[in-house]
Design a protein around this motif. Structure first.
Motif, short mmCIF file in Angstrom:
data_model
loop_
_atom_site.label_atom_id
_atom_site.label_comp_id
_atom_site.label_asym_id
_atom_site.label_seq_id
_atom_site.Cartn_x
_atom_site.Cartn_y
_atom_site.Cartn_z
N ASP A 25 0.83 -1.21 0.00
CA ASP A 25 0.00 0.00 0.00
C ASP A 25 0.86 1.25 0.00
O ASP A 25 0.60 2.21 -0.74
CB ASP A 25 -0.94 0.00 1.21
N VAL A 26 1.92 1.27 0.81
CA VAL A 26 2.80 2.43 0.86
C VAL A 26 3.50 2.62 -0.48
O VAL A 26 3.62 3.74 -0.99
CB VAL A 26 3.82 2.28 2.02
N LEU A 28 2.45 1.71 -3.48
CA LEU A 28 1.49 2.19 -4.47
C LEU A 28 1.20 3.67 -4.29
O LEU A 28 1.09 4.42 -5.27
CB LEU A 28 0.20 1.38 -4.39
N VAL A 29 1.10 4.11 -3.03
CA VAL A 29 0.87 5.54 -2.78
C VAL A 29 2.06 6.35 -3.26
O VAL A 29 1.90 7.40 -3.90
CB VAL A 29 0.59 5.77 -1.28
N LEU A 30 3.28 5.88 -2.98
CA LEU A 30 4.46 6.60 -3.46
C LEU A 30 4.55 6.63 -4.98
O LEU A 30 4.92 7.64 -5.58
CB LEU A 30 5.73 5.96 -2.88
N ILE A 32 2.00 6.53 -7.11
CA ILE A 32 0.98 7.45 -7.60
C ILE A 32 1.42 8.90 -7.39
O ILE A 32 1.27 9.75 -8.28
CB ILE A 32 -0.38 7.17 -6.92
N MET A 33 2.04 9.20 -6.27
CA MET A 33 2.52 10.57 -6.02
C MET A 33 3.64 10.92 -7.00
O MET A 33 3.72 12.06 -7.48
CB MET A 33 2.99 10.71 -4.58
#
Length: 141
Positions: A25-26, A28-30, A32-33
């Motif tokens: 999850d972390v 994927l968030v990175l 996307i950012m």
């Protein structure tokens, strides 16, 4: 509270596996950012070109056409040359000019290669620099 790896005690077994769901999850968030913050790429290149116009050519180039007929006859601007010495004298006169004329060689498609090679070798040996092979209607068929 000792850790036992065997199944002999009354205490439940210790969990040895790592839960990777929060790590994914972390990441994927990175990702996307990162995608959001990358500037949009343009499909063009901006060049700073000069604004002035180049001067027009002072005069049209002089073109000399050397035709080589199917039987090996050499024509200089449509005029048949009797022998190789005449061709070489005309080529040396063209090479001696300060602004050399463009020499276009147009061989017939049936001419032997040795006739074309003779003209090319003479032109190169005498210093003609603006030399090119040009196709004609007899050559393109």
């Amino acid at each position: 509270m000792a850790m036992t790896l065997g199944g002999g005690g009354a205490e439940p077994d210790v969990m040895v596996d790592i839960n990777t769901t929060p790590l994914i999850d972390v990441m994927l968030v990175l990702l996307i950012m990162l995608i959001i913050t990358i500037p949009i790429q343009l499909h063009s290149v901006n060049l700073n070109m000069p604004a002035g116009n180049p001067p027009p050519p002072t005069k049209e180039p002089v073109v000399v056409t050397i035709d080589i007929d199917f039987d090996g006859t050499v024509l200089w601007n449509g005029e048949a040359l009797p022998d190789r010495l005449t061709l070489e004298s005309k080529l040396s006169q063209a090479a001696a000019q300060a602004d050399q004329p463009e020499v276009h060689i147009r061989p017939n498609k049936l001419v032997e290669y040795k006739s074309v090679a003779m003209v090319l070798a003479s032109a190169q040996r005498l210093g003609v620099t603006k030399l090119g092979m040009v196709g004609n209607e007899q050559f393109v068929k």
